[in-house]
Design an enzyme around this catalytic site. Structure first.
Site, PDB file in Angstrom:
ATOM      1  N   ASP A  79       0.875  -1.264  -0.114  1.00 16.83           N
ATOM      2  CA  ASP A  79       0.082  -0.054  -0.017  1.00 16.83           C
ATOM      3  C   ASP A  79       0.927   1.229   0.166  1.00 16.83           C
ATOM      4  OD1 ASP A  79      -1.608   2.123   0.709  1.00 16.83           O
ATOM      5  OD2 ASP A  79      -2.409   1.183   2.296  1.00 16.83           O
TER       6      ASP A  79
ATOM      7  N   SER B  13      -1.081  14.528 -13.578  1.00 10.09           N
ATOM      8  CA  SER B  13      -2.349  14.486 -14.383  1.00 10.09           C
ATOM      9  C   SER B  13      -2.471  15.859 -15.109  1.00 10.09           C
ATOM     10  CB  SER B  13      -3.613  14.398 -13.493  1.00 10.09           C
ATOM     11  OG  SER B  13      -4.787  14.498 -14.332  1.00 10.09           O
TER      12      SER B  13
ATOM     13  N   TYR C 206      -8.761  15.217  -5.562  1.00 15.55           N
ATOM     14  CA  TYR C 206      -7.863  14.702  -6.830  1.00 15.55           C
ATOM     15  C   TYR C 206      -6.859  15.896  -7.487  1.00 15.55           C
ATOM     16  CZ  TYR C 206      -6.602  11.905 -10.789  1.00 15.55           C
ATOM     17  OH  TYR C 206      -5.837  11.460 -12.024  1.00 15.55           O
TER      18      TYR C 206
HETATM   19  P1  ADP Z   1      -4.456   4.305 -14.042  1.00 16.53           P
HETATM   20  O1  ADP Z   1      -3.386   3.600 -14.724  1.00 16.53           O
HETATM   21  O2  ADP Z   1      -5.423   5.161 -15.003  1.00 16.53           O
HETATM   22  O3  ADP Z   1      -3.747   5.308 -13.023  1.00 16.53           O
HETATM   23  P2  ADP Z   1      -5.825   1.965 -12.570  1.00 16.53           P
HETATM   24  O4  ADP Z   1      -6.799   2.109 -11.868  1.00 16.53           O
HETATM   25  O5  ADP Z   1      -6.031   1.223 -14.096  1.00 16.53           O
HETATM   26  O6  ADP Z   1      -5.449   3.677 -13.285  1.00 16.53           O
HETATM   27  O7  ADP Z   1      -4.440   1.717 -12.013  1.00 16.53           O
HETATM   28  C1  ADP Z   1      -3.998   2.164 -10.865  1.00 16.53           C
HETATM   29  C2  ADP Z   1      -3.313   1.172  -9.940  1.00 16.53           C
HETATM   30  O8  ADP Z   1      -3.049   1.558  -8.737  1.00 16.53           O
HETATM   31  C3  ADP Z   1      -4.202  -0.107  -9.767  1.00 16.53           C
HETATM   32  O9  ADP Z   1      -3.489  -1.333 -10.191  1.00 16.53           O
HETATM   33  C4  ADP Z   1      -4.403  -0.106  -8.294  1.00 16.53           C
HETATM   34  O10 ADP Z   1      -4.554  -1.437  -7.677  1.00 16.53           O
HETATM   35  C5  ADP Z   1      -3.264   0.357  -7.783  1.00 16.53           C
HETATM   36  N1  ADP Z   1      -3.238   1.141  -6.423  1.00 16.53           N
HETATM   37  C6  ADP Z   1      -4.616   1.938  -6.115  1.00 16.53           C
HETATM   38  N2  ADP Z   1      -4.186   2.144  -4.539  1.00 16.53           N
HETATM   39  C7  ADP Z   1      -2.846   1.650  -4.403  1.00 16.53           C
HETATM   40  C8  ADP Z   1      -2.370   1.576  -2.985  1.00 16.53           C
HETATM   41  N3  ADP Z   1      -2.781   2.353  -1.824  1.00 16.53           N
HETATM   42  N4  ADP Z   1      -0.961   1.325  -3.007  1.00 16.53           N
HETATM   43  C9  ADP Z   1      -0.637   0.591  -4.201  1.00 16.53           C
HETATM   44  N5  ADP Z   1      -1.185   0.463  -5.354  1.00 16.53           N
HETATM   45  C10 ADP Z   1      -2.443   0.969  -5.496  1.00 16.53           C
END
Ligand code: ADP
Length: 247
Positions: A62, A141, A154
């Site tokens: 995380d 972004s 965001y």
């Molecule tokens: P994008 O590629 O548009 O940023 P996605 O939702 O496809 O969006 O990918 C975001 C990734 O970040 C996902 O694999 C998600 O599991 C991961 N993610 C989200 N929150 C956390 C976190 N707290 N720690 C690690 N990974 C995370």
């Protein structure tokens, strides 16, 4: 194979941009640590890299947890012996909400995952990155520079990511370069979570002069360029991959 014998960490490597970025670095020879809170997704990306004869390590972390981030850096160095590139890419969206209805919990979570994560990553990566002239990349972004309806947390998290990038570039020069990437609407699973009554995915596409959404591969191409020696004079920038979107 410009990243041969280099070690790259990509957070959020289980999906979307992170997956494309991890695969692109691997295709250029890097050993890639695929870090994600979704360990199955991280493992899938790491397995794909191995099937293509690449080196990879999936890690469940995380990015908003200091302990997890420290472990990520320690395990990377233990496994591959060095760290050359840290890409702070994991992020979460916000459901469009008027600011007066945003809960403190949601605000804190978005700022922690999207912004604090980069501070934590850099904090623990810096001693290793300094060894070999390393690179930090941060996924921000276009919302960092242009407001969006209902996305206060965001937009603040991504704006903070750009400012933090500039600060770190200044503070860590000359040994470490730090750059951000600002993607416009990108065709990943996250995109539909931003779409709402006011804004459809087709509507987002209509605002992009080049006539299409960004693809994860567009973001991966920016990442490998900024991490490469071709970008050796570039630090503290926020590279917009936006198809010319000017509003
Ligand atoms: P994008 O590629 O548009 O940023 P996605 O939702 O496809 O969006 O990918 C975001 C990734 O970040 C996902 O694999 C998600 O599991 C991961 N993610 C989200 N929150 C956390 C976190 N707290 N720690 C690690 N990974 C995370």
């Amino acid at each position: 194979m410009e990243f041969l014998e280099k070690t790259v960490i990509v957070t959020g490597a289980g999906s979307g941009m992170g997956q494309a970025i991890a695969e692109k670095f691997a295709s250029k020879g890097a050993a890639v640590v695929c870090a994600d809170i979704d360990v199955d997704a991280a493992t899938e990306t790491a397995e794909k890299i191995k099937l293509d004869d690449g080196l990879s390590l999936p890690l469940e972390i995380d990015v908003s947890s200091e302990n997890d981030v420290k472990t990520m850096i320690d395990r990377t160095v233990a496994e591959f012996g060095s760290l050359d590139v840290l890409h702070n890419n994991a992020g979460i969206p916000q459901e469009a909400t008027p600011v007066e209805d945003v809960s403190e919990t949601e605000w804190d979570q978005i700022i922690s995952v999207n912004l604090k994560s980069a501070f934590l990553g850099v904090k623990y990566a810096v001693p290793h990155l300094r060894d070999g002239g390393g690179v930090v990349l941060n996924t921000a972004s276009t919302a960092a520079i242009r407001p969006r309806t209902g996305l206060s947390a965001y937009v603040a998290s991504k704006g903070g990511m750009v400012t933090l990038t500039k600060q770190l570039a200044y503070e860590l020069a000359p040994s470490i370069r730090v750059n951000a990437i600002c993607p416009v609407a990108t065709d990943t699973p996250m995109l539909s979570k931003f779409a709402g009554e006011d804004l459809s995915v087709a509507g987002m596409q209509d605002t992009i002069p080049l006539g299409r959404l960004a693809e994860p591969s567009d973001i991966a191409a920016a990442a490998t360029f900024l991490a490469s020696d071709d970008a050796e004079m570039i630090t503290g920038t926020a590279l917009e991959v936006d198809g010319g979107r000017d509003i």
